[in-house]
Scaffold this motif. Structure first.
Motif, mmCIF file in Angstrom:
data_model
loop_
_atom_site.group_PDB
_atom_site.id
_atom_site.type_symbol
_atom_site.label_atom_id
_atom_site.label_comp_id
_atom_site.label_asym_id
_atom_site.label_seq_id
_atom_site.Cartn_x
_atom_site.Cartn_y
_atom_site.Cartn_z
ATOM 1 N N ALA A 283 0.585 -0.622 0.453
ATOM 2 C CA ALA A 283 0.296 0.127 0.254
ATOM 3 C C ALA A 283 0.404 1.265 0.212
ATOM 4 C CB ALA A 283 -1.267 -0.051 1.298
ATOM 5 N N ARG A 284 2.522 1.131 0.395
ATOM 6 C CA ARG A 284 2.912 2.652 0.637
ATOM 7 C C ARG A 284 2.918 3.669 -0.604
ATOM 8 N NH1 ARG A 284 8.953 2.356 1.575
ATOM 9 N NH2 ARG A 284 9.227 1.645 -0.364
ATOM 10 N N ASP A 285 3.241 2.811 -2.188
ATOM 11 C CA ASP A 285 3.456 3.402 -3.315
ATOM 12 C C ASP A 285 2.550 3.850 -3.632
ATOM 13 O OD1 ASP A 285 6.308 3.137 -2.901
ATOM 14 O OD2 ASP A 285 7.066 1.302 -4.375
ATOM 15 N N PRO A 286 0.979 3.284 -3.536
ATOM 16 C CA PRO A 286 -0.240 4.030 -3.712
ATOM 17 C C PRO A 286 -0.644 4.859 -3.171
ATOM 18 C CG PRO A 286 -0.062 1.234 -4.255
ATOM 19 C CD PRO A 286 1.271 1.904 -3.528
ATOM 20 N N LEU A 287 -0.528 4.870 -1.751
ATOM 21 C CA LEU A 287 -0.772 5.737 -1.168
ATOM 22 C C LEU A 287 -0.024 6.863 -1.089
ATOM 23 C CD1 LEU A 287 -1.751 7.111 1.772
ATOM 24 C CD2 LEU A 287 -0.042 5.667 3.018
ATOM 25 N N ARG A 288 1.356 6.628 -1.163
ATOM 26 C CA ARG A 288 2.344 8.340 -2.022
ATOM 27 C C ARG A 288 1.231 8.649 -2.988
ATOM 28 N NH1 ARG A 288 8.353 8.477 -3.263
ATOM 29 N NH2 ARG A 288 8.516 10.662 -2.697
ATOM 30 N N GLU A 289 1.427 8.113 -4.061
ATOM 31 C CA GLU A 289 0.194 8.410 -5.497
ATOM 32 C C GLU A 289 -0.273 9.197 -5.274
ATOM 33 O OE1 GLU A 289 0.191 10.003 -8.984
ATOM 34 O OE2 GLU A 289 1.827 9.359 -7.870
ATOM 35 N N PHE A 290 -1.731 8.654 -4.200
ATOM 36 C CA PHE A 290 -3.091 9.716 -4.019
ATOM 37 C C PHE A 290 -2.811 11.030 -3.421
ATOM 38 C CE2 PHE A 290 -6.324 9.987 -1.075
ATOM 39 C CZ PHE A 290 -6.994 9.514 -1.870
ATOM 40 N N LEU A 291 -1.608 10.484 -2.264
ATOM 41 C CA LEU A 291 -1.231 11.474 -1.347
ATOM 42 C C LEU A 291 -0.803 12.776 -2.153
ATOM 43 C CD1 LEU A 291 0.339 10.582 1.691
ATOM 44 C CD2 LEU A 291 -2.431 11.654 1.951
ATOM 45 N N ARG A 292 -0.098 12.334 -3.158
ATOM 46 C CA ARG A 292 0.165 13.566 -4.338
ATOM 47 C C ARG A 292 -0.549 14.123 -5.044
ATOM 48 N NH1 ARG A 292 2.035 14.548 -9.458
ATOM 49 N NH2 ARG A 292 0.779 12.389 -9.691
ATOM 50 N N GLN A 293 -1.260 13.544 -5.668
ATOM 51 C CA GLN A 293 -2.370 13.794 -7.154
ATOM 52 C C GLN A 293 -4.094 14.751 -6.162
ATOM 53 O OE1 GLN A 293 -4.063 10.503 -7.787
ATOM 54 N NE2 GLN A 293 -2.984 10.167 -9.769
ATOM 55 N N ARG A 294 -3.630 14.547 -3.963
ATOM 56 C CA ARG A 294 -3.784 15.454 -3.864
ATOM 57 C C ARG A 294 -3.807 16.180 -2.896
ATOM 58 N NH1 ARG A 294 -5.897 10.699 -4.620
ATOM 59 N NH2 ARG A 294 -8.420 10.429 -5.652
ATOM 60 N N GLY A 295 -2.194 16.829 -3.426
ATOM 61 C CA GLY A 295 -1.051 18.083 -2.621
ATOM 62 C C GLY A 295 -0.504 17.749 -1.963
ATOM 63 N N VAL A 296 -0.695 16.739 -1.404
ATOM 64 C CA VAL A 296 0.515 16.020 -0.014
ATOM 65 C C VAL A 296 1.496 15.538 -0.891
ATOM 66 C CG1 VAL A 296 0.728 15.233 1.752
ATOM 67 C CG2 VAL A 296 -1.246 16.163 1.131
ATOM 68 N N GLU A 297 2.656 16.288 -0.372
ATOM 69 C CA GLU A 297 4.176 15.535 -0.999
ATOM 70 C C GLU A 297 4.580 14.815 0.428
ATOM 71 O OE1 GLU A 297 5.748 15.111 -3.604
ATOM 72 O OE2 GLU A 297 4.284 16.897 -4.494
ATOM 73 N N THR A 298 5.309 13.369 0.124
ATOM 74 C CA THR A 298 5.981 12.923 1.167
ATOM 75 C C THR A 298 7.337 12.708 0.430
ATOM 76 O OG1 THR A 298 4.491 10.590 -0.257
ATOM 77 C CG2 THR A 298 4.037 11.528 1.991
ATOM 78 N N LYS A 299 8.124 11.132 1.537
ATOM 79 C CA LYS A 299 9.682 10.798 0.498
ATOM 80 C C LYS A 299 9.076 9.805 1.461
ATOM 81 C CE LYS A 299 13.418 12.548 -1.085
ATOM 82 N NZ LYS A 299 13.763 12.838 -2.585
ATOM 83 N N ILE A 300 10.378 8.873 0.824
ATOM 84 C CA ILE A 300 10.754 7.435 0.980
ATOM 85 C C ILE A 300 11.908 8.031 2.228
ATOM 86 C CG2 ILE A 300 11.301 5.567 0.843
ATOM 87 C CD1 ILE A 300 9.031 5.341 -1.275
ATOM 88 N N TYR A 301 12.536 7.096 2.807
ATOM 89 C CA TYR A 301 13.408 7.517 3.497
ATOM 90 C C TYR A 301 14.035 6.030 4.237
ATOM 91 C CZ TYR A 301 13.767 12.724 2.855
ATOM 92 O OH TYR A 301 13.741 14.162 2.816
ATOM 93 N N TYR A 302 14.549 5.200 3.792
ATOM 94 C CA TYR A 302 15.249 5.423 2.404
ATOM 95 C C TYR A 302 14.371 3.977 1.700
ATOM 96 C CZ TYR A 302 17.572 8.478 4.719
ATOM 97 O OH TYR A 302 18.369 9.780 5.657
ATOM 98 N N PRO A 303 14.677 3.679 0.625
ATOM 99 C CA PRO A 303 14.218 2.838 -0.413
ATOM 100 C C PRO A 303 14.770 1.827 -0.212
ATOM 101 C CG PRO A 303 14.294 4.509 -1.829
ATOM 102 C CD PRO A 303 14.613 4.981 -0.416
ATOM 103 N N ILE A 304 16.261 2.224 -0.387
ATOM 104 C CA ILE A 304 17.128 0.847 -0.817
ATOM 105 C C ILE A 304 18.254 0.475 0.477
ATOM 106 C CG2 ILE A 304 19.051 -0.740 -2.381
ATOM 107 C CD1 ILE A 304 17.394 1.920 -4.700
#
Length: 359
Positions: A283-304
């Motif tokens: 759910a992490r990446d779909p949630l991030r995209e959902f939030l981005r489309q609604r004006g909420v920027e997020t970040k992944i620290y750290y993906p690898i």
């Protein structure tokens, strides 16, 4: 004054940072990455040595070790606190034949368990070098400032940090006068005086304009930290009310499948450089995209995790060897947090997270 590099402004900032961090000395340098590099250099780390650091952190922690020809040996993290533990560091030490130092990271603004790590460092006969790039002002479980307990503390003034400049910059703190003097020499090509080089150093000097900016901003840091902590408290209250849980664990028993940062007990102080939640990996990446489309920027620290980075594959740390770090890389999501965030925007973020999971 036309004193653009080092000089009186930098010296004044060094004194003020040393005082703020409860250290005796501070040495300014060009960046947080350079601070780690200089801390390693002043302890003689070089080719063939091994240095323990977390697998879940920014690249420069391990990159600085590798730049000196040493081998980063990766330790796993506590899945609740995101920092290394004495147990994970001990396990990493058992894989070392030539351990030279331990570099814990105070990740996201939370202090690592310094009391236990210092005891382990003493037992193993190696120094603890604190990577406090994300944690200026934080206090550990004993109420001590980060950067004041290890042999050297390393700080970053990158503009996005809690105390950020108008460009890059870094600082080292220590209680050892001899270490401080050697780091001052190392940051200027190893020159004790002009054209006289006692050792081979690097060019890592702080600009005076950055020092001037940081000296003004330092006066406001505690106020900004309090605002970050208030924002984190409100996030926690609203997300728990929506059904989120705290710390590690399964998600299926939660009404809102999100796990929040664990709370600190006084006198510890978390300065919330990042407010990081965990959500199910799928759910992490779909949630991030959902939030981005609604004006909420997020970040992944750290993906690898660092042990899975391509450049460190020759070290041979296999996938699955550090499970807590690997799971964190799939689940973590940093929500917006900064001193001016405000209640309305925090409520808007939480409402959008609820909307995603309700759908």
């Amino acid at each position: 004054s036309q004193r653009f590099v080092l000089g009186p402004e930098v010296e004044a900032l060094e004194r003020e940072i040393a005082s703020y961090c409860d250290a005796d000395f501070a040495v300014a340098c060009g960046s947080g990455s350079d601070a780690i590099l200089l801390a390693l250099m002043v302890h003689g780390v070089g080719r063939g040595d091994q240095v323990i650091c977390p697998a879940h952190t920014f690249f420069s922690t391990a990159g600085s070790i590798a730049r000196l020809g040493a081998e980063p040996v990766f330790a796993d993290i506590d899945p609740a606190a995101f920092n290394v533990t004495s147990r994970s560091v001990r396990a990493a030490a058992q894989r070392c034949a030539n351990l030279k130092a331990i570099v814990p990271v105070h990740l996201y603004g939370r202090a690592a368990p310094m009391e236990e790590l210092l005891a382990l460092g003493e037992e193993l006969g190696v120094p603890i070098l604190e990577d406090a790039a994300q944690a200026i002002g934080a206090r550990d479980a004993q109420g001590r400032r980060v950067g004041s307990r290890g042999s050297v503390g390393c700080f970053s003034f990158y503009p996005s940090k809690n105390l950020g400049g108008y460009g890059d910059g870094g600082m080292l703190t220590t209680r050892d006068a001899q270490l401080a003097e050697r780091m001052r020499v190392l940051r200027t090509h190893g020159a004790q005086s002009e054209c006289h080089h006692a050792m081979v150093g690097v060019n890592s000097r702080l600009d005076a304009i950055q020092a001037a900016v940081l000296r003004v901003k330092l006066r406001h840091l505690d106020t900004w930290t309090a605002a970050r902590r208030e924002a984190a408290t409100l996030y926690g209250e609203l997300l728990r009310k929506a059904g989120a849980g705290s710390g590690p664990g399964e998600f299926d028993e939660l009404a809102l499948p999100a796990r929040l940062p664990i709370s600190e007990r006084e006198p510890a102080v978390h300065v919330f450089h990042q407010y990081v939640i965990r959500v199910p990996a799928g759910a992490r990446d779909p949630l991030r995209e959902f939030l981005r489309q609604r004006g909420v920027e997020t970040k992944i620290y750290y993906p690898i995790p660092l042990h899975r980075q391509e450049c460190f594959q020759p070290l041979g740390t296999a996938a699955g060897a550090l499970p807590a770090s690997e799971l964190a890389a799939r689940e973590v999501l940093a929500l917006p947090i900064f001193p001016e965030l405000g209640e309305a925007r925090i409520r808007a973020v939480v409402e959008r997270i609820q909307l995603f999971f309700d759908a």
